[in-house]
Design a protein around this motif. Structure first.
Motif, PDB file in Angstrom:
ATOM      1  N   CYS A 284      51.015  31.792  52.857  1.00  0.00           N
ATOM      2  CA  CYS A 284      52.438  31.446  52.753  1.00  0.00           C
ATOM      3  C   CYS A 284      52.646  30.310  51.752  1.00  0.00           C
ATOM      4  O   CYS A 284      53.540  30.361  50.902  1.00  0.00           O
ATOM      5  N   ALA A 285      51.796  29.284  51.864  1.00  0.00           N
ATOM      6  CA  ALA A 285      51.880  28.173  50.910  1.00  0.00           C
ATOM      7  C   ALA A 285      51.593  28.674  49.496  1.00  0.00           C
ATOM      8  O   ALA A 285      52.230  28.244  48.528  1.00  0.00           O
ATOM      9  N   ALA A 286      50.647  29.602  49.396  1.00  0.00           N
ATOM     10  CA  ALA A 286      50.302  30.154  48.085  1.00  0.00           C
ATOM     11  C   ALA A 286      51.500  30.890  47.498  1.00  0.00           C
ATOM     12  O   ALA A 286      51.858  30.696  46.325  1.00  0.00           O
ATOM     13  N   ALA A 287      52.140  31.740  48.323  1.00  0.00           N
ATOM     14  CA  ALA A 287      53.283  32.526  47.843  1.00  0.00           C
ATOM     15  C   ALA A 287      54.385  31.599  47.331  1.00  0.00           C
ATOM     16  O   ALA A 287      55.023  31.878  46.309  1.00  0.00           O
ATOM     17  N   ALA A 288      54.560  30.464  48.029  1.00  0.00           N
ATOM     18  CA  ALA A 288      55.592  29.510  47.606  1.00  0.00           C
ATOM     19  C   ALA A 288      55.273  28.934  46.233  1.00  0.00           C
ATOM     20  O   ALA A 288      56.176  28.584  45.469  1.00  0.00           O
ATOM     21  N   ARG A 289      53.990  28.794  45.929  1.00  0.00           N
ATOM     22  CA  ARG A 289      53.601  28.293  44.606  1.00  0.00           C
ATOM     23  C   ARG A 289      53.806  29.354  43.525  1.00  0.00           C
ATOM     24  O   ARG A 289      54.185  29.051  42.399  1.00  0.00           O
ATOM     25  N   PHE A 290      53.508  30.614  43.886  1.00  0.00           N
ATOM     26  CA  PHE A 290      53.586  31.684  42.879  1.00  0.00           C
ATOM     27  C   PHE A 290      55.032  32.067  42.553  1.00  0.00           C
ATOM     28  O   PHE A 290      55.351  32.406  41.421  1.00  0.00           O
ATOM     29  N   GLU A 291      55.878  32.027  43.583  1.00  0.00           N
ATOM     30  CA  GLU A 291      57.225  32.599  43.435  1.00  0.00           C
ATOM     31  C   GLU A 291      58.001  32.060  42.218  1.00  0.00           C
ATOM     32  O   GLU A 291      58.553  32.855  41.444  1.00  0.00           O
ATOM     33  N   PRO A 292      58.042  30.723  42.025  1.00  0.00           N
ATOM     34  CA  PRO A 292      58.825  30.232  40.879  1.00  0.00           C
ATOM     35  C   PRO A 292      58.261  30.664  39.521  1.00  0.00           C
ATOM     36  O   PRO A 292      58.946  30.554  38.504  1.00  0.00           O
ATOM     37  N   ASP A 305      51.819  39.591  40.531  1.00  0.00           N
ATOM     38  CA  ASP A 305      50.715  40.220  41.262  1.00  0.00           C
ATOM     39  C   ASP A 305      50.160  39.282  42.333  1.00  0.00           C
ATOM     40  O   ASP A 305      49.914  39.689  43.466  1.00  0.00           O
ATOM     41  N   ALA A 306      49.973  38.029  41.947  1.00  0.00           N
ATOM     42  CA  ALA A 306      49.425  37.056  42.885  1.00  0.00           C
ATOM     43  C   ALA A 306      50.407  36.821  44.035  1.00  0.00           C
ATOM     44  O   ALA A 306      50.011  36.725  45.202  1.00  0.00           O
ATOM     45  N   TRP A 307      51.689  36.756  43.692  1.00  0.00           N
ATOM     46  CA  TRP A 307      52.715  36.535  44.715  1.00  0.00           C
ATOM     47  C   TRP A 307      52.741  37.702  45.696  1.00  0.00           C
ATOM     48  O   TRP A 307      52.790  37.510  46.912  1.00  0.00           O
TER      49      TRP A 307
ATOM     50  N   PHE B  11      41.194  42.103  49.578  1.00  0.00           N
ATOM     51  CA  PHE B  11      42.328  42.097  48.647  1.00  0.00           C
ATOM     52  C   PHE B  11      42.090  41.129  47.497  1.00  0.00           C
ATOM     53  O   PHE B  11      42.307  41.454  46.329  1.00  0.00           O
ATOM     54  N   VAL B  12      41.606  39.945  47.854  1.00  0.00           N
ATOM     55  CA  VAL B  12      41.345  38.938  46.814  1.00  0.00           C
ATOM     56  C   VAL B  12      40.295  39.474  45.854  1.00  0.00           C
ATOM     57  O   VAL B  12      40.421  39.370  44.631  1.00  0.00           O
ATOM     58  N   LEU B  13      39.286  40.116  46.461  1.00  0.00           N
ATOM     59  CA  LEU B  13      38.225  40.689  45.644  1.00  0.00           C
ATOM     60  C   LEU B  13      38.805  41.731  44.697  1.00  0.00           C
ATOM     61  O   LEU B  13      38.534  41.749  43.493  1.00  0.00           O
ATOM     62  N   PHE B  14      39.646  42.593  45.277  1.00  0.00           N
ATOM     63  CA  PHE B  14      40.249  43.659  44.475  1.00  0.00           C
ATOM     64  C   PHE B  14      41.069  43.081  43.334  1.00  0.00           C
ATOM     65  O   PHE B  14      40.944  43.481  42.182  1.00  0.00           O
ATOM     66  N   LEU B  15      41.885  42.066  43.682  1.00  0.00           N
ATOM     67  CA  LEU B  15      42.753  41.482  42.669  1.00  0.00           C
ATOM     68  C   LEU B  15      41.932  40.775  41.593  1.00  0.00           C
ATOM     69  O   LEU B  15      42.223  40.875  40.399  1.00  0.00           O
ATOM     70  N   SER B  16      40.870  40.096  42.041  1.00  0.00           N
ATOM     71  CA  SER B  16      40.010  39.425  41.070  1.00  0.00           C
ATOM     72  C   SER B  16      39.462  40.422  40.072  1.00  0.00           C
ATOM     73  O   SER B  16      39.435  40.186  38.875  1.00  0.00           O
ATOM     74  N   LEU B  17      39.026  41.575  40.611  1.00  0.00           N
ATOM     75  CA  LEU B  17      38.468  42.592  39.734  1.00  0.00           C
ATOM     76  C   LEU B  17      39.544  43.156  38.810  1.00  0.00           C
ATOM     77  O   LEU B  17      39.320  43.364  37.620  1.00  0.00           O
ATOM     78  N   ALA B  18      40.721  43.357  39.390  1.00  0.00           N
ATOM     79  CA  ALA B  18      41.812  43.924  38.603  1.00  0.00           C
ATOM     80  C   ALA B  18      42.210  42.980  37.470  1.00  0.00           C
ATOM     81  O   ALA B  18      42.592  43.405  36.392  1.00  0.00           O
ATOM     82  N   LEU B  19      42.102  41.686  37.755  1.00  0.00           N
ATOM     83  CA  LEU B  19      42.532  40.707  36.754  1.00  0.00           C
ATOM     84  C   LEU B  19      41.395  40.274  35.836  1.00  0.00           C
ATOM     85  O   LEU B  19      41.582  39.458  34.960  1.00  0.00           O
ATOM     86  N   LEU B  20      40.221  40.846  36.078  1.00  0.00           N
ATOM     87  CA  LEU B  20      39.037  40.384  35.357  1.00  0.00           C
ATOM     88  C   LEU B  20      39.220  40.320  33.835  1.00  0.00           C
ATOM     89  O   LEU B  20      38.873  39.331  33.212  1.00  0.00           O
TER      90      LEU B  20
END
Lengths: 316, 125
Positions: A284-292, A305-307, B11-20
């Motif tokens: 949740c904290a991460a999403a708040a950082r990504f959103e802006p 993607d990260a969000w 998921f993090v692993l997947f995203l890491s790979l996707a963003l590699l």
């Protein structure tokens, strides 16, 4: 460059003529007297070890000289393999710079000013220089290391090629150096700064260093930069990145937070902090950082993607 | 919920790979490298930092100039994006410091002088 083709009737001694042509090529740098004017004492860095060049290897030899002085133990054959370019019969400047980086020494190209070179030498650092011993149109490239100067005799002292402690008239040396674009390089241990670092260029130098050097070396370099310019957010971002690569998430988070204290809008620091929060199990904290950052022209898709990922895990 | 941490890791692993391909040369994982951050600040884009194909081209060039292929890769990976770009476009014009033995240098200089004042014409102007 003003230059007239001499007619056969022109009875000018060849050397005088050559002198005129070379002076014409050399541009308008300070002369020998002006170059040495700030110094009233001779200086010689006697402790700088000499690596005599073999074959066409003045590049590796000069690089070995400055790297050795910066505290590295030198594997000379490996250095030759690292920078010598057989097809060109020599070594390129960019590869000297890159090799220093990969050996955890910060390559700093000095401003194209003779005083910058002599100041570094006066401060105890040998300076690697490029010379053109030929003509502008028929260049003859050579690397050497400046290790001293004699103001009274107007001489510069170098380890050069197969000559240790080679003293040369400053005037002639300036001509060769001017013709080579006044290129000069120092290689610094990560915890040192050059005498007069331009902040923005130093920042780029360290960013390029971080991408190649070991994380511990990069961390040390960023910490040194932060002490010099505590207000610079990117120096804290760099520390965070280096801490992360060293596996110290807590320190990395603190560094990214400090970057954001200095500049709340710093997009890379916000993104990286979000990423570490995500890895630390705080989606949740991460999403708040990504959103802006979504819609940021340079980061848009990456932030989105990260969000999306963080949002999917956030149960709030 | 026992599944959540595992799912997250995957998921993090997947995203890491996707963003590699987007990640920097060093193992900064999904983080934005300082090079990328600086490029963002200065040109608004990380394109040049991530120009991987250019690096392969330069490595091929070094190999063609006699560098062992594995070493060429290592040498190229130590270049900054600006240096890669310069190598790609201007490698033939770049000075290659060689520093021949002095006698040779002096001979060359004499030849240049003679050529210049028109006594001989070895450089074929």
């Amino acid at each position: 460059m003003k230059q007239t083709r001499p007619g056969p009737q022109l009875a000018v001694p060849a050397f005088l003529l050559l002198g005129l042509v070379l002076a014409g090529c050399a541009g308008t740098g300070p002369g020998a007297r002006e170059a040495l004017a700030p110094f009233d004492q001779p200086r010689l860095l006697e402790s700088v070890a000499f690596f005599p060049q073999t074959e066409l290897h003045c590049g590796p030899a000069a690089l070995a000289t400055v790297l050795d002085d910066s505290g590295l133990s030198i594997d000379y054959p490996a250095l030759v393999e690292r920078v010598y370019l057989p097809g060109r019969g020599g070594t390129l400047q960019v590869e000297l710079v890159a090799a220093a980086r990969s050996l955890n020494r910060i390559p700093w190209v000095l401003p194209p000013d003779i005083h910058a070179v002599l100041d570094e030498v006066a401060a105890g650092r040998p300076v690697l220089v490029l010379e053109n011993q030929g003509l502008r149109t028929r260049p003859f490239w050579h690397y050497a290391v400046v290790i001293g100067f004699e103001p009274d005799r107007r001489e510069i002292i170098q380890h050069s090629g197969t000559h240790a402690y080679l003293a040369q008239p400053m005037r002639r040396w300036l001509r060769d150096w001017n013709l080579a674009g006044r290129w000069a390089l120092v290689t610094l241990p990560p915890d040192q700064l050059p005498l007069a670092p331009d902040r923005e260029r130093w920042l780029q130098t360290l960013a390029d260093f971080e991408a190649v050097a070991e994380p511990a070396a990069a961390l040390s370099a960023w910490q040194t930069a932060s002490r010099r310019w505590p207000e610079m957010p990117l120096a804290w971002l760099g520390q965070g990145n280096s801490h992360y690569r060293l596996g110290d998430t807590t320190a990395a988070i603190a560094a990214f937070e400090q970057a954001l204290v200095l500049d709340p809008e710093q997009p890379a620091a916000a993104f990286n902090l979000g990423w570490l929060l995500l890895e630390a199990g705080e989606p949740c904290a991460a999403a708040a950082r990504f959103e802006p950052l979504i819609g940021h022209p340079g980061l848009g898709q990456r932030a989105e993607d990260a969000w999306t990922l963080a949002r999917g895990d956030c149960r709030d | 919920m026992n599944r959540t941490p595992l799912r997250k890791t995957l998921f993090v692993l997947f995203l890491s790979l996707a963003l590699l391909p987007l990640a920097s040369a060093q193992a900064t994982g999904g983080l934005i490298s300082s090079q990328e951050a600086l490029a963002l600040e200065r040109s608004g884009s990380v394109e040049q930092v991530q120009a991987w194909l250019q690096r392969d081209e330069v490595a091929a060039e070094l190999t063609a100039l006699g560098v062992d292929p594995a070493l060429a890769q290592a040498r190229v990976s130590a270049l900054s994006p600006e240096e890669v770009d310069a190598m790609l476009h201007r490698i033939d014009e770049m000075p290659a410091g060689a520093g021949v033995i002095e006698v040779l240098g002096i001979t060359f200089l004499v030849l240049i002088i003679l050529d210049f004042i028109g006594v001989i014409n070895i450089f074929g102007r």
